[in-house]
Design a protein around this motif. Structure first.
Motif, mmCIF file in Angstrom:
data_model
loop_
_atom_site.group_PDB
_atom_site.id
_atom_site.type_symbol
_atom_site.label_atom_id
_atom_site.label_comp_id
_atom_site.label_asym_id
_atom_site.label_seq_id
_atom_site.Cartn_x
_atom_site.Cartn_y
_atom_site.Cartn_z
ATOM 1 N N MET A 1 1.151 82.862 -28.694
ATOM 2 C CA MET A 1 1.837 83.744 -27.589
ATOM 3 C C MET A 1 2.643 82.679 -26.808
ATOM 4 S SD MET A 1 1.202 86.775 -28.110
ATOM 5 C CE MET A 1 0.016 88.107 -28.569
ATOM 6 N N LYS A 2 3.750 83.266 -26.433
ATOM 7 C CA LYS A 2 4.492 82.487 -25.400
ATOM 8 C C LYS A 2 5.213 83.478 -24.297
ATOM 9 C CE LYS A 2 6.766 79.636 -29.387
ATOM 10 N NZ LYS A 2 5.619 79.903 -29.765
ATOM 11 N N ALA A 3 5.307 82.903 -23.268
ATOM 12 C CA ALA A 3 5.792 83.753 -22.071
ATOM 13 C C ALA A 3 7.148 84.317 -22.453
ATOM 14 C CB ALA A 3 6.019 82.934 -20.764
ATOM 15 N N GLY A 4 7.039 85.699 -21.925
ATOM 16 C CA GLY A 4 8.375 86.421 -22.049
ATOM 17 C C GLY A 4 8.319 87.418 -23.455
ATOM 18 N N GLU A 5 7.166 87.355 -24.268
ATOM 19 C CA GLU A 5 7.170 88.033 -25.410
ATOM 20 C C GLU A 5 6.299 89.292 -24.873
ATOM 21 O OE1 GLU A 5 4.993 85.756 -28.357
ATOM 22 O OE2 GLU A 5 6.739 84.785 -29.062
ATOM 23 N N PRO A 6 6.462 90.303 -25.720
ATOM 24 C CA PRO A 6 5.697 91.539 -25.482
ATOM 25 C C PRO A 6 4.340 91.317 -26.197
ATOM 26 C CG PRO A 6 7.447 91.965 -27.448
ATOM 27 C CD PRO A 6 7.564 90.612 -26.607
ATOM 28 N N ALA A 7 3.286 92.115 -25.530
ATOM 29 C CA ALA A 7 1.896 91.872 -26.040
ATOM 30 C C ALA A 7 1.254 93.368 -26.087
ATOM 31 C CB ALA A 7 1.091 91.154 -25.186
ATOM 32 N N PHE A 8 0.515 93.482 -27.310
ATOM 33 C CA PHE A 8 -0.426 94.754 -27.204
ATOM 34 C C PHE A 8 -1.804 94.261 -27.417
ATOM 35 C CE2 PHE A 8 -2.576 98.071 -29.546
ATOM 36 C CZ PHE A 8 -2.537 98.971 -28.808
ATOM 37 N N LEU A 9 -2.631 94.459 -26.687
ATOM 38 C CA LEU A 9 -3.968 93.770 -27.037
ATOM 39 C C LEU A 9 -5.039 94.999 -26.939
ATOM 40 C CD1 LEU A 9 -3.705 90.863 -24.518
ATOM 41 C CD2 LEU A 9 -3.601 90.840 -26.978
ATOM 42 N N PHE A 10 -6.075 94.788 -27.753
ATOM 43 C CA PHE A 10 -7.308 95.582 -27.637
ATOM 44 C C PHE A 10 -8.131 94.934 -26.678
ATOM 45 C CE2 PHE A 10 -5.418 96.801 -31.707
ATOM 46 C CZ PHE A 10 -5.330 98.237 -31.873
ATOM 47 N N LEU B 1 -14.135 91.688 -12.154
ATOM 48 C CA LEU B 1 -13.744 92.401 -13.291
ATOM 49 C C LEU B 1 -13.181 91.287 -14.212
ATOM 50 C CD1 LEU B 1 -12.333 95.632 -11.672
ATOM 51 C CD2 LEU B 1 -14.486 95.516 -12.474
ATOM 52 N N ILE B 2 -13.728 91.203 -15.477
ATOM 53 C CA ILE B 2 -13.354 90.370 -16.368
ATOM 54 C C ILE B 2 -12.722 91.122 -17.715
ATOM 55 C CG2 ILE B 2 -13.526 88.194 -17.512
ATOM 56 C CD1 ILE B 2 -16.100 87.796 -15.790
ATOM 57 N N LEU B 3 -11.471 90.827 -17.769
ATOM 58 C CA LEU B 3 -10.798 91.459 -19.292
ATOM 59 C C LEU B 3 -10.782 90.540 -20.407
ATOM 60 C CD1 LEU B 3 -9.558 94.346 -19.406
ATOM 61 C CD2 LEU B 3 -7.399 93.423 -18.697
ATOM 62 N N TYR B 4 -11.159 90.971 -21.404
ATOM 63 C CA TYR B 4 -10.946 90.228 -22.848
ATOM 64 C C TYR B 4 -10.110 91.009 -23.633
ATOM 65 C CZ TYR B 4 -14.757 87.525 -21.112
ATOM 66 O OH TYR B 4 -15.564 86.830 -20.054
ATOM 67 N N GLY B 5 -9.287 90.164 -24.342
ATOM 68 C CA GLY B 5 -8.252 90.941 -25.096
ATOM 69 C C GLY B 5 -8.272 90.341 -26.464
ATOM 70 N N PHE B 6 -7.890 91.158 -27.684
ATOM 71 C CA PHE B 6 -8.150 90.735 -29.082
ATOM 72 C C PHE B 6 -6.606 91.430 -29.731
ATOM 73 C CE2 PHE B 6 -11.993 91.188 -26.948
ATOM 74 C CZ PHE B 6 -12.561 90.106 -27.358
ATOM 75 N N GLU B 7 -6.376 90.874 -30.721
ATOM 76 C CA GLU B 7 -5.329 91.145 -31.611
ATOM 77 C C GLU B 7 -5.714 92.555 -32.294
ATOM 78 O OE1 GLU B 7 -2.209 88.760 -34.043
ATOM 79 O OE2 GLU B 7 -4.259 87.910 -33.948
ATOM 80 N N SER B 8 -6.645 92.595 -32.970
ATOM 81 C CA SER B 8 -7.140 94.077 -33.527
ATOM 82 C C SER B 8 -8.381 94.483 -33.139
ATOM 83 C CB SER B 8 -7.262 93.281 -35.063
ATOM 84 O OG SER B 8 -8.727 92.557 -35.141
#
Length: 192
Positions: A38-47, A57-64
């Motif tokens: 990942m790079k700054a400025g890119e769009p992201a969609f995370l599960f 409150l801690i958020l964890y993100g995943f590609e799938s």
């Protein structure tokens, strides 16, 4: 619970991404391979998976969704918290975890930082009935006995499971079937 997140990456930190969603920057802890791409400025969609504590409150993100599901299953193992579960996903692919579980090779899991021998055995036992055998069998069938030995040899030499898998996958289709020759060719991958 926050199930997914869509936004723009504002910043890439050492162990997390800052994802801007509607003018709010959310810190999302993600596996290392995803963070590296990942790079700054890119769009992201995370599960995502939200951990609620008294003080945070801690958020964890995943590609799938499959990665998030594995993270959730790992949290069900006695002695495995979010940091260790994230470490597993940072070190091993989903296929590598499935292979380790269904071949009962807990030593592969014990190479993950923060996972000892006993915890690796607990993970193997806990996930054996929870992971879908069809997915694991596909990944097991894809790796021959010779490649399994090459993987074991490379990890014994100190390479991570992910590095060893990359070296094996880089072998040409016409590579010899003998373990020694395949190991030599795989070691050549690291020399280049």
């Amino acid at each position: 619970m926050i199930a997914t997140l869509r936004g723009e990456i504002a910043q890439v930190e050492d162990n997390a991404l800052i994802v801007e969603v509607g003018g709010v920057g959310l810190r999302v802890f993600v596996p290392a391979p995803l963070r590296a791409r990942m790079k700054a400025g890119e769009p992201a969609f995370l599960f995502t998976y939200l951990v609620v504590r008294e003080d945070a409150l801690i958020l964890y993100g995943f590609e799938s969704q499959a990665d998030r599901d594995l993270f959730n299953m790992l949290l069900g193992v006695d002695g495995v918290g979010p940091r260790v579960a994230l470490s597993v996903l940072s070190t091993l692919t989903l296929e590598a975890v499935q292979r380790a579980v269904f071949t009962e090779e807990s030593e592969i899991l014990s190479r993950v930082p923060g996972v000892g021998k006993k915890t690796a055995q607990k993970i193997t036992l806990h996930l054996h009935d929870k992971l879908k055998p069809t997915d694991a069998l596909k990944s097991l069938a894809a790796m021959s006995d010779a490649d399994s030995e090459v993987l074991a040899a490379l990890t014994a030499l100190g390479y991570s499971v992910v590095e060893a898998q990359s070296a094996i996958q880089s072998l040409p289709k016409d590579a010899p079937d003998e373990v020694e020759e395949r190991l030599r060719a795989a070691l050549g991958y690291f020399g280049s």
